[in-house]
Design a protein around this motif. Structure first.
Motif, PDB file in Angstrom:
ATOM      1  N   UNK A  16       7.486   4.995  -2.528  1.00 47.61           N
ATOM      2  CA  UNK A  16       8.684   4.634  -3.338  1.00 47.61           C
ATOM      3  C   UNK A  16       8.812   3.311  -2.752  1.00 47.61           C
ATOM      4  N   UNK A  17       9.243   2.590  -3.814  1.00 50.40           N
ATOM      5  CA  UNK A  17       9.360   1.055  -3.404  1.00 50.40           C
ATOM      6  C   UNK A  17      10.698   0.492  -2.932  1.00 50.40           C
ATOM      7  N   UNK A  18      11.465   1.544  -2.975  1.00 51.01           N
ATOM      8  CA  UNK A  18      12.944   1.315  -2.407  1.00 51.01           C
ATOM      9  C   UNK A  18      13.353   2.041  -1.059  1.00 51.01           C
ATOM     10  N   UNK A  19      11.936   2.700  -0.420  1.00 49.72           N
ATOM     11  CA  UNK A  19      12.053   3.267   0.846  1.00 49.72           C
ATOM     12  C   UNK A  19      12.638   2.237   1.974  1.00 49.72           C
ATOM     13  N   UNK A  20      13.550   2.459   2.783  1.00 44.74           N
ATOM     14  CA  UNK A  20      13.710   1.639   3.842  1.00 44.74           C
ATOM     15  C   UNK A  20      12.840   0.901   4.484  1.00 44.74           C
ATOM     16  N   UNK A  21      11.534   1.565   4.869  1.00 39.13           N
ATOM     17  CA  UNK A  21      10.490   0.935   5.714  1.00 39.13           C
ATOM     18  C   UNK A  21       9.829   0.038   4.745  1.00 39.13           C
ATOM     19  N   UNK A  22       9.638   0.199   3.353  1.00 38.70           N
ATOM     20  CA  UNK A  22       8.735  -0.650   2.564  1.00 38.70           C
ATOM     21  C   UNK A  22       9.832  -1.720   2.426  1.00 38.70           C
ATOM     22  N   UNK A  23      11.090  -1.828   2.182  1.00 41.43           N
ATOM     23  CA  UNK A  23      11.819  -2.964   2.011  1.00 41.43           C
ATOM     24  C   UNK A  23      11.970  -3.992   3.446  1.00 41.43           C
ATOM     25  N   UNK A  24      12.080  -3.270   4.385  1.00 42.26           N
ATOM     26  CA  UNK A  24      12.000  -3.867   5.755  1.00 42.26           C
ATOM     27  C   UNK A  24      10.649  -4.766   6.178  1.00 42.26           C
ATOM     28  N   UNK A  25       9.720  -4.018   5.874  1.00 36.58           N
ATOM     29  CA  UNK A  25       8.171  -4.748   5.911  1.00 36.58           C
ATOM     30  C   UNK A  25       8.245  -5.704   4.909  1.00 36.58           C
ATOM     31  N   UNK A  26       8.654  -5.730   3.655  1.00 33.02           N
ATOM     32  CA  UNK A  26       8.587  -6.709   2.730  1.00 33.02           C
ATOM     33  C   UNK A  26       9.539  -8.128   3.453  1.00 33.02           C
ATOM     34  N   UNK A  39       0.835  -1.157  -0.141  1.00 30.80           N
ATOM     35  CA  UNK A  39      -0.121  -0.006   0.066  1.00 30.80           C
ATOM     36  C   UNK A  39       0.732   1.274   0.098  1.00 30.80           C
ATOM     37  N   UNK A  40       1.753   1.366   0.773  1.00 27.18           N
ATOM     38  CA  UNK A  40       2.703   2.451   0.935  1.00 27.18           C
ATOM     39  C   UNK A  40       3.925   2.536  -0.089  1.00 27.18           C
ATOM     40  N   UNK A  41       4.171   1.448  -0.766  1.00 23.73           N
ATOM     41  CA  UNK A  41       5.256   1.459  -2.005  1.00 23.73           C
ATOM     42  C   UNK A  41       4.766   2.386  -2.975  1.00 23.73           C
ATOM     43  N   UNK A  42       3.475   2.497  -3.245  1.00 23.76           N
ATOM     44  CA  UNK A  42       3.086   3.291  -4.350  1.00 23.76           C
ATOM     45  C   UNK A  42       3.174   5.107  -4.180  1.00 23.76           C
ATOM     46  N   UNK A  43       3.128   5.161  -2.666  1.00 22.47           N
ATOM     47  CA  UNK A  43       3.026   6.549  -2.252  1.00 22.47           C
ATOM     48  C   UNK A  43       4.457   6.994  -1.962  1.00 22.47           C
ATOM     49  N   UNK A  56      -0.267   1.082  -9.640  1.00 19.37           N
ATOM     50  CA  UNK A  56      -0.932   2.288 -10.338  1.00 19.37           C
ATOM     51  C   UNK A  56      -0.546   3.378  -9.767  1.00 19.37           C
ATOM     52  N   UNK A  57      -0.465   3.630  -8.209  1.00 19.89           N
ATOM     53  CA  UNK A  57      -0.192   4.606  -7.548  1.00 19.89           C
ATOM     54  C   UNK A  57       1.385   5.011  -7.861  1.00 19.89           C
ATOM     55  N   UNK A  58       2.326   3.942  -8.028  1.00 17.31           N
ATOM     56  CA  UNK A  58       3.626   4.357  -8.276  1.00 17.31           C
ATOM     57  C   UNK A  58       3.830   4.809  -9.599  1.00 17.31           C
ATOM     58  N   UNK A  59       2.975   4.527 -10.497  1.00 11.17           N
ATOM     59  CA  UNK A  59       3.079   4.994 -12.005  1.00 11.17           C
ATOM     60  C   UNK A  59       2.638   6.324 -11.943  1.00 11.17           C
ATOM     61  N   UNK A  60       1.218   6.661 -11.478  1.00 10.05           N
ATOM     62  CA  UNK A  60       0.464   7.903 -11.502  1.00 10.05           C
ATOM     63  C   UNK A  60       1.492   9.211 -10.783  1.00 10.05           C
ATOM     64  N   UNK A  61       2.013   8.556  -9.705  1.00  9.81           N
ATOM     65  CA  UNK A  61       2.719   9.462  -8.755  1.00  9.81           C
ATOM     66  C   UNK A  61       3.902  10.319  -9.432  1.00  9.81           C
ATOM     67  N   UNK A  62       4.535   9.648 -10.494  1.00 11.96           N
ATOM     68  CA  UNK A  62       5.547  10.289 -11.319  1.00 11.96           C
ATOM     69  C   UNK A  62       5.071  11.347 -12.220  1.00 11.96           C
TER      70      UNK A  62
END
Length: 479
Positions: A221-231, A215-219, A409-415
């Motif tokens: 960024x997928x390489x954010x430390x928190x996102x990587x840690x949660x995955x 959910x947060x990856x799209x908002x 989709x959020x990741x694509x649109x946010x750019x």
């Protein structure tokens, strides 16, 4: 009560529940801008009233399905109806955005109790040769609710946004009493079963970490430390969950549901179809409001063609799957959906609404062809004492696909859109393209629809490759 009469009564109970929960969600989407202003709520809180509900449903449904196989479906279904109704009252009297979010999460628990049991109740009541028809009728009602929801929501906003929740209360009371007095426990429950607490906690925590990361990856960024840690945490926990389930005598999730090829492929096609179509309406709302400058309520209504064609096709495909099997119908349905997505891949800023309506109609036809037969195949292939968890895993796969679809989709649109413009479009306070790089935005939409098209084709192939039916023990089939 004759069994033939009871099956239709059981279907009426689950249909009221489906109508109840879907209407509640689709009317709320339209009201978000008004709620945000009235409660002076932040963008994050308002977004999570929708996302939190979806995440809670995805996580809770499989374990509730297992619980239903142990203690009975009627008790949990009626409890869910009552809890959803009480939570609706609490939502209606909320004074802050945080209160509304908390009460929506309580609603999600009630919704999970209903959703986890409704498909299994229908599967218990109907013979296998009529299951597709029954599930097709259920899908038709859900489609009707999807069409009515935005229109009803637009009308109720004029009365006051709290009426969206107040209207649930009489429906909930009627539905709860009808289910309490009319439903029966038709499945034979095994005695002295143990609930797999360790497996449930591990699974729930792992899924929560994964879905929050998606959910947060799209908002952020997928390489954010928190996102990587949660995955990473989710992968470790879900791996540990599989080890626990393989060693437990009475697991929360019988892994034979996933080890058997026909069921694994049916679930996989469900997940991939969720990824393929989960964000389509989300993306089109952005296009209608941001590029075409259409009012938010009218934009919501323009999504009706997809639901209408699905509403017409679902009962027909369900009936045909009872006669000819699910494999071909499900696979062709996914290919038809892919044709609709193929048309959307060539979207431009000048594409007419009429053209998009045609592609939406085609997508709706494909979805109607897929859902009822695929669900009937899953529910018809498991013994009675596995139907709760089987239905739960199916719902989880669909919801997880939807969450992943929206995240991509959020990741694509946010750019291609400024944060302020995205927030304004998301809650409906902006209509028009201010703050949007139109060329980049349309390219982003094309990319998102292309990814959806690819997933739909993969889902069709996997659906077609399902193998022979699983073999269960005599004791399980007797149950």
């Amino acid at each position: 009560m004759k069994k033939d009469n009871y099956k239709w009564i059981a279907l009426s109970c689950t249909t009221i529940g489906a109508l109840f929960s879907v209407l509640s969600g689709s009317t709320l989407m339209i009201a978000l801008p008004v709620i945000m202003k009235d409660l002076n709520a932040s963008m994050n809180v308002v977004t999570w009233t929708i996302m939190g509900y979806m995440l809670a449903m995805t996580i809770l449904v499989p374990s509730i399905g297992r619980m239903a196989d142990m203690v009975g479906r009627k008790k949990l279904y009626v409890s869910g109806f009552a809890l959803f109704t009480v939570a609706s009252l609490l939502c209606a009297i909320s004074q802050t955005g945080v209160q509304l979010l908390i009460y929506r999460l309580i609603q999600a628990v009630g919704g999970s109790l209903m959703v986890a049991n409704s498909t299994a109740i229908v599967a218990d009541a109907f013979p296998k040769k009529e299951l597709g028809k029954a599930l097709g009728i259920n899908s038709m009602i859900i489609s009707i609710a999807s069409v009515i929801g935005p229109i009803l929501g637009g009308f109720l906003i004029n009365v006051g946004w709290r009426s969206i929740f107040y209207i649930n209360i009489p429906i909930g009371i009627i539905g709860t009493l009808w289910a309490a007095f009319q439903l029966k426990e038709t499945s034979v429950l095994s005695e002295k079963q143990k609930f797999d607490i360790k497996g449930t906690l591990t699974f729930s925590t792992g899924m929560l970490a994964l879905l929050v990361a998606l959910s947060f990856g799209g908002f952020i960024g997928w390489f954010n430390f928190a996102v990587i840690g949660l995955i990473a945490v989710s992968i470790a926990l879900l791996w540990w969950f599989v080890r626990i389930e393989n060693k437990t005598e009475e697991p929360m999730l019988d892994l034979r549901l996933l080890k058997t090829r026909v069921l694994a492929f049916a679930y996989a096609s469900n997940l991939l179809n969720g990824v393929a179509r989960g964000a389509v309406t989300f993306l089109l709302i952005f296009f209608f409001q941001g590029i075409k400058g259409i009012d938010p309520i009218v934009a919501g209504m323009l999504l009706a063609p997809m639901a209408i064609s699905m509403m017409i096709i679902s009962p027909i495909s369900g009936y045909l799957s009872d006669k000819y099997g699910a494999r071909i119908l499900s696979s062709v349905g996914l290919l038809v959906s892919a044709i609709g997505l193929l048309g959307m891949m060539f979207i431009t800023s000048t594409t007419s609404v009429a053209e998009l309506v045609i592609w939406m109609l085609i997508m709706g036809i494909g979805s109607g062809m897929f859902f009822s037969p695929n669900t009937s195949a899953i529910m018809g292939m498991v013994p009675a004492n596995k139907r709760g968890v089987a239905a739960g895993v199916r719902t989880m796969a669909t919801n997880a696909g939807n969450v992943l679809s929206i995240a991509i989709s959020m990741a694509i649109i946010s750019s291609s859109i400024s944060p302020d413009a995205m927030q304004a479009l998301f809650i409906g306070t902006q209509v028009g393209s201010e703050g949007i790089a139109i060329g980049q935005f349309v390219s982003g939409l094309r990319m998102a629809f292309t990814i959806s098209f690819i997933f739909s084709i993969i889902a069709a192939v996997i659906s077609y490759l399902r193998g022979p039916e699983p073999v269960w023990s005599q004791e399980e089939n007797a149950a």
